[in-house]
Design an enzyme around this catalytic site. Structure first.
Site, PDB file in Angstrom:
ATOM      1  CD  GLN A 218      -2.641  -1.221   2.559  1.00 16.22           C
ATOM      2  OE1 GLN A 218      -2.039  -1.566   3.576  1.00 16.22           O
ATOM      3  NE2 GLN A 218      -3.936  -0.916   2.563  1.00 16.22           N
ATOM      4  CG  ASP A 241      -4.413   0.719  -1.242  1.00 17.35           C
ATOM      5  OD1 ASP A 241      -5.049   0.081  -2.091  1.00 17.35           O
ATOM      6  OD2 ASP A 241      -4.244   0.310  -0.085  1.00 17.35           O
ATOM      7  CG  ASP A 268      -7.860  -2.938  -4.270  1.00 18.08           C
ATOM      8  OD1 ASP A 268      -8.519  -3.366  -5.233  1.00 18.08           O
ATOM      9  OD2 ASP A 268      -7.522  -3.660  -3.313  1.00 18.08           O
ATOM     10  NE  ARG A 332      -9.586  -6.010  -4.754  1.00 16.66           N
ATOM     11  CZ  ARG A 332      -8.559  -6.792  -4.410  1.00 16.66           C
ATOM     12  NH1 ARG A 332      -8.663  -8.112  -4.477  1.00 16.66           N
ATOM     13  NH2 ARG A 332      -7.427  -6.258  -3.998  1.00 16.66           N
ATOM     14  CD1 TRP A 334     -11.330  -3.752   1.856  1.00 17.18           C
ATOM     15  CD2 TRP A 334     -11.306  -1.518   1.924  1.00 17.18           C
ATOM     16  NE1 TRP A 334     -10.470  -3.387   2.857  1.00 17.18           N
ATOM     17  CE2 TRP A 334     -10.442  -2.015   2.928  1.00 17.18           C
ATOM     18  CE3 TRP A 334     -11.459  -0.142   1.774  1.00 17.18           C
ATOM     19  CZ2 TRP A 334      -9.734  -1.182   3.783  1.00 17.18           C
ATOM     20  CZ3 TRP A 334     -10.759   0.691   2.625  1.00 17.18           C
ATOM     21  CH2 TRP A 334      -9.902   0.184   3.615  1.00 17.18           C
TER      22      TRP A 334
END
Length: 410
Positions: A218, A241, A268, A332, A334
């Protein structure tokens, strides 16, 4: 709380959600369980006005229309660069100490400004903007969430820019004293807890980029926690992220509006709990660190709330690696906090997202554009039955409507 109870609180303002959907229209609906498409009637409530129209607690939302106007950059209360402040953090501290409820502007001259920037709650409304092209005004830092909190603290504060008594000290201390094994979502270049923040004309890059393997790293460029955050003409660049559109108080709505911007990453890279609208924005999936299975969006919307992320009149693209082997995913859910329990309907966040009236470029898996949920690996499944409840807590809430381009639904 189920959607019916939320509607009782919000009353007529969103009663259109209860309308019977029309199926098999020229614009789609219902799609398939792996690629749900909204009908025109179903798509009707998913507008910027509704996503930005409520504030307060999820348990009792209040009609509070927010209509962001173009960001004005005529004023320079504080200047960074040249003969002004040498760091953005110093200018933020000065604006905080100036106080008041009048909007303050921080102009950043062209250049590269290394280090983190923390904007604390209690700041006056701030407009932080770059002078010139966004590519020429760069806020950069290299930070990885795999660091321990102690290592994170030593990395981000070698020059003492965060000291006890400073406005952002509590933000720094909250991360430096974490009891977890890693820095987690503290691994960000810019972090704001300030309401009514405006950012314009900046490039924010977490320069970890491709220096690490394709595993979990991340590395946030920007994290925003507060209500009425506005981004315009921004460039946000990282890999995993990149942009966290967050709600620091998990019981209350936080709204974010993004316009005319560019966001890049591989995992993501647009995620969070906020009720966020993205318009005329490009989302670009890259394969330079992770060459398959990349994911763009990962909302963790409160399960009782019908408005998570709305992407409208935007572009979703992928680089040559993904265009050659189309395994990219649009997004997607989380399932934050459910790693040990598994997904708990009505308790675990259930990400909500609508991508509409946008262009989907090549590089994405056409039959399965939505991946299993983060944290739990809950398989993606959407309702496709007549009269479906788009907020059914037992199903996913990731939808498309009236998109075009090589990866759009046929």
């Amino acid at each position: 709380m189920r959607i019916a109870r939320w509607m009782t609180a919000a009353a007529a303002a969103v009663s259109v959600l209860a309308a019977t959907p029309a199926f098999a229209s020229a614009h789609g609906g219902p799609g398939t369980a792996s690629r749900p498409i909204l009908s025109p009637a179903e798509a009707a409530p998913f507008t910027p006005g509704n996503y930005l129209g409520f504030s307060g607690p999820y348990a009792a939302p209040v009609a509070d229309p927010w209509r962001p106007q173009p960001i004005v950059t005529r004023h320079r209360d504080f200047v960074v660069g040249g003969r002004g402040f040498s760091t953005v953090q110093a200018a933020v501290n000065a604006a905080f100490k100036a106080g008041g409820s009048t909007r303050r502007s921080i102009a950043i001259l062209p250049g590269t400004y290394p280090g983190t920037v923390f904007i604390p709650a209690g700041s006056p409304p701030l407009t932080i903007y770059g002078v010139g092209r966004p590519a020429d005004v760069r806020l950069e830092f290299t930070v990885d969430a795999t660091l321990t909190p102690a290592a994170w603290a030593a990395l981000v504060n070698p020059d003492g820019r965060y000291a006890e008594g400073d406005p952002a000290w509590e933000m720094f201390r909250s991360c430096a004293t974490r009891t977890s094994t890693n820095a987690g979502l503290c691994a960000t270049v810019v972090w704001s807890q300030s309401t009514d923040l405006q950012l314009k004309g900046l490039t924010i890059t977490n320069t970890l980029l491709d220096t690490v393997d394709r595993g979990t790293h991340q590395a946030l460029a920007l994290r925003t926690d507060a209500d009425r955050t506005q981004l315009e003409d921004m460039r946000l660049i990282s890999r995993q992220d990149t942009f966290l559109a967050n709600a620091n108080d998990v019981a209350r709505i936080a709204r974010v509006f993004v316009r005319d911007s560019y966001i890049e990453g591989d995992t993501d890279f647009v995620f969070g709990r906020a009720s966020a609208v993205f318009t005329r924005t490009r989302f670009h999936l890259v394969s330079t660190r992770k060459d398959s299975g990349g994911v763009i969006f990962a909302p963790n919307t409160d399960p009782s709330y019908p408005y998570g992320f709305l992407v409208v009149r935007s572009r979703i693209t992928a680089d040559e690696g993904y265009r050659a082997a189309p395994t990219g995913r649009l997004g997607r859910a989380w399932d934050q906090g459910a790693g040990t329990t598994g997904y708990l309907p009505g308790v675990t966040p259930n990400g909500q997202l609508v991508i509409r009236d946008s262009t989907l470029g090549a590089g994405f898996a056409a039959a399965t554009p939505w991946a299993p949920a983060a944290t739990t690996a809950r398989p993606f499944a959407a309702r496709v039955d007549a009269g479906r409840d788009l907020n059914d807590i037992y199903f996913n809430r990731l939808f498309e409507y009236a998109n075009r381009g090589p990866s759009a639904a046929g």
